[in-house]
Scaffold this motif. Sequence first.
Motif, PDB file in Angstrom:
ATOM      1  N   GLN A 147       0.833  -1.207   0.000  1.00  0.00           N
ATOM      2  CA  GLN A 147       0.000   0.000   0.000  1.00  0.00           C
ATOM      3  C   GLN A 147       0.866   1.255   0.000  1.00  0.00           C
ATOM      4  OE1 GLN A 147      -3.495   0.001  -0.101  1.00  0.00           O
ATOM      5  NE2 GLN A 147      -3.282   2.190  -0.420  1.00  0.00           N
ATOM      6  N   LYS A 148       1.946   1.231   0.768  1.00  0.00           N
ATOM      7  CA  LYS A 148       2.841   2.393   0.830  1.00  0.00           C
ATOM      8  C   LYS A 148       3.471   2.704  -0.522  1.00  0.00           C
ATOM      9  CE  LYS A 148       4.130   1.999   5.675  1.00  0.00           C
ATOM     10  NZ  LYS A 148       5.202   1.692   6.625  1.00  0.00           N
ATOM     11  N   ASP A 152      -2.575  -3.305  -6.604  1.00  0.00           N
ATOM     12  CA  ASP A 152      -3.903  -3.403  -5.998  1.00  0.00           C
ATOM     13  C   ASP A 152      -4.378  -4.843  -5.811  1.00  0.00           C
ATOM     14  OD1 ASP A 152      -4.079  -0.654  -5.770  1.00  0.00           O
ATOM     15  OD2 ASP A 152      -5.209  -0.417  -7.629  1.00  0.00           O
ATOM     16  N   SER A 153      -4.219  -5.678  -6.821  1.00  0.00           N
ATOM     17  CA  SER A 153      -4.704  -7.056  -6.694  1.00  0.00           C
ATOM     18  C   SER A 153      -3.927  -7.816  -5.621  1.00  0.00           C
ATOM     19  CB  SER A 153      -4.660  -7.797  -8.028  1.00  0.00           C
ATOM     20  OG  SER A 153      -3.353  -7.830  -8.536  1.00  0.00           O
ATOM     21  N   LEU A 154      -2.621  -7.553  -5.503  1.00  0.00           N
ATOM     22  CA  LEU A 154      -1.823  -8.209  -4.459  1.00  0.00           C
ATOM     23  C   LEU A 154      -2.281  -7.779  -3.069  1.00  0.00           C
ATOM     24  CD1 LEU A 154       1.731  -7.896  -6.067  1.00  0.00           C
ATOM     25  CD2 LEU A 154       0.179  -9.866  -6.135  1.00  0.00           C
ATOM     26  N   ARG A 207      -5.181  -9.057   1.943  1.00  0.00           N
ATOM     27  CA  ARG A 207      -6.172  -8.652   2.941  1.00  0.00           C
ATOM     28  C   ARG A 207      -7.308  -9.673   3.047  1.00  0.00           C
ATOM     29  NH1 ARG A 207      -6.342  -2.180   1.550  1.00  0.00           N
ATOM     30  NH2 ARG A 207      -4.433  -1.656   2.691  1.00  0.00           N
ATOM     31  N   ASN A 208      -7.775 -10.171   1.918  1.00  0.00           N
ATOM     32  CA  ASN A 208      -8.877 -11.138   1.942  1.00  0.00           C
ATOM     33  C   ASN A 208      -8.459 -12.471   2.557  1.00  0.00           C
ATOM     34  OD1 ASN A 208     -11.027  -9.600   0.845  1.00  0.00           O
ATOM     35  ND2 ASN A 208     -10.138  -9.808  -1.181  1.00  0.00           N
ATOM     36  N   ILE A 209      -7.272 -12.947   2.224  1.00  0.00           N
ATOM     37  CA  ILE A 209      -6.796 -14.199   2.812  1.00  0.00           C
ATOM     38  C   ILE A 209      -6.580 -14.007   4.318  1.00  0.00           C
ATOM     39  CG2 ILE A 209      -4.941 -15.924   2.847  1.00  0.00           C
ATOM     40  CD1 ILE A 209      -6.792 -16.088   0.382  1.00  0.00           C
ATOM     41  N   ALA A 210      -6.012 -12.865   4.717  1.00  0.00           N
ATOM     42  CA  ALA A 210      -5.810 -12.589   6.146  1.00  0.00           C
ATOM     43  C   ALA A 210      -7.154 -12.566   6.885  1.00  0.00           C
ATOM     44  CB  ALA A 210      -5.071 -11.271   6.333  1.00  0.00           C
ATOM     45  N   ASN A 245       3.395 -14.494 -10.588  1.00  0.00           N
ATOM     46  CA  ASN A 245       3.349 -14.001 -11.966  1.00  0.00           C
ATOM     47  C   ASN A 245       3.056 -12.503 -12.018  1.00  0.00           C
ATOM     48  OD1 ASN A 245       3.919 -16.513 -13.093  1.00  0.00           O
ATOM     49  ND2 ASN A 245       1.769 -17.076 -13.197  1.00  0.00           N
ATOM     50  N   HIS A 246       2.121 -12.048 -11.188  1.00  0.00           N
ATOM     51  CA  HIS A 246       1.777 -10.624 -11.192  1.00  0.00           C
ATOM     52  C   HIS A 246       2.944  -9.787 -10.665  1.00  0.00           C
ATOM     53  CE1 HIS A 246      -1.005  -7.351 -11.661  1.00  0.00           C
ATOM     54  NE2 HIS A 246      -0.722  -6.926 -10.428  1.00  0.00           N
ATOM     55  N   THR A 247       3.625 -10.295  -9.667  1.00  0.00           N
ATOM     56  CA  THR A 247       4.800  -9.601  -9.137  1.00  0.00           C
ATOM     57  C   THR A 247       5.864  -9.454 -10.216  1.00  0.00           C
ATOM     58  OG1 THR A 247       4.377 -10.355  -6.887  1.00  0.00           O
ATOM     59  CG2 THR A 247       6.647  -9.721  -7.407  1.00  0.00           C
ATOM     60  N   LEU A 248       6.093 -10.513 -10.958  1.00  0.00           N
ATOM     61  CA  LEU A 248       7.069 -10.450 -12.052  1.00  0.00           C
ATOM     62  C   LEU A 248       6.659  -9.412 -13.091  1.00  0.00           C
ATOM     63  CD1 LEU A 248       9.632 -11.558 -13.337  1.00  0.00           C
ATOM     64  CD2 LEU A 248       8.238 -13.341 -14.397  1.00  0.00           C
ATOM     65  N   ARG A 249       5.355  -9.366 -13.400  1.00  0.00           N
ATOM     66  CA  ARG A 249       4.858  -8.363 -14.356  1.00  0.00           C
ATOM     67  C   ARG A 249       5.140  -6.959 -13.855  1.00  0.00           C
ATOM     68  NH1 ARG A 249       0.788 -11.684 -15.743  1.00  0.00           N
ATOM     69  NH2 ARG A 249      -0.463 -11.170 -13.926  1.00  0.00           N
TER      70      ARG A 249
END
Length: 122
Positions: free
Chosen positions: A36-37, A105-107, A112-115, A90-94
């Motif tokens: 977020q930061k 945002d998706s990460l 947050r949802n899994i937590a 994969n998204h992190t690599l992108r």
Amino acid sequence: MYNHSAARAYQDASSHAGSPREREAALLIKAAAKLQKTKSADTTPAQLDEALTFNRKIWTLFVGELMSEDHEMPKELRQNLVNLGIFTFNHTLRIMTDPKSATVDSLININRNIAEGLRADG
């Protein structure tokens, strides 16, 4: 192989939170906060890289645990979480490859949802 900072964060969470699920939730929230930061306009590439790396390493630990056949979680749920882990990798690599083409945002939302789910089940 995982980074010592992710392992140290897991150990730190272990000493402050009760159940393993609470510890995992705390780590996901910490990773989400770091991500977020990075949404700030004055975020440096190094700060973005550090947040993405921390998140990836947390997910590497989780996926490694979920791959164990004797894990207590039902196999279908474990597979769904492993699939989320693969998505985060994969998204992190992108993002790392082209930070202007993708957002964190998706990460953040996944973490947050899994937590939230971990805390509800804890």
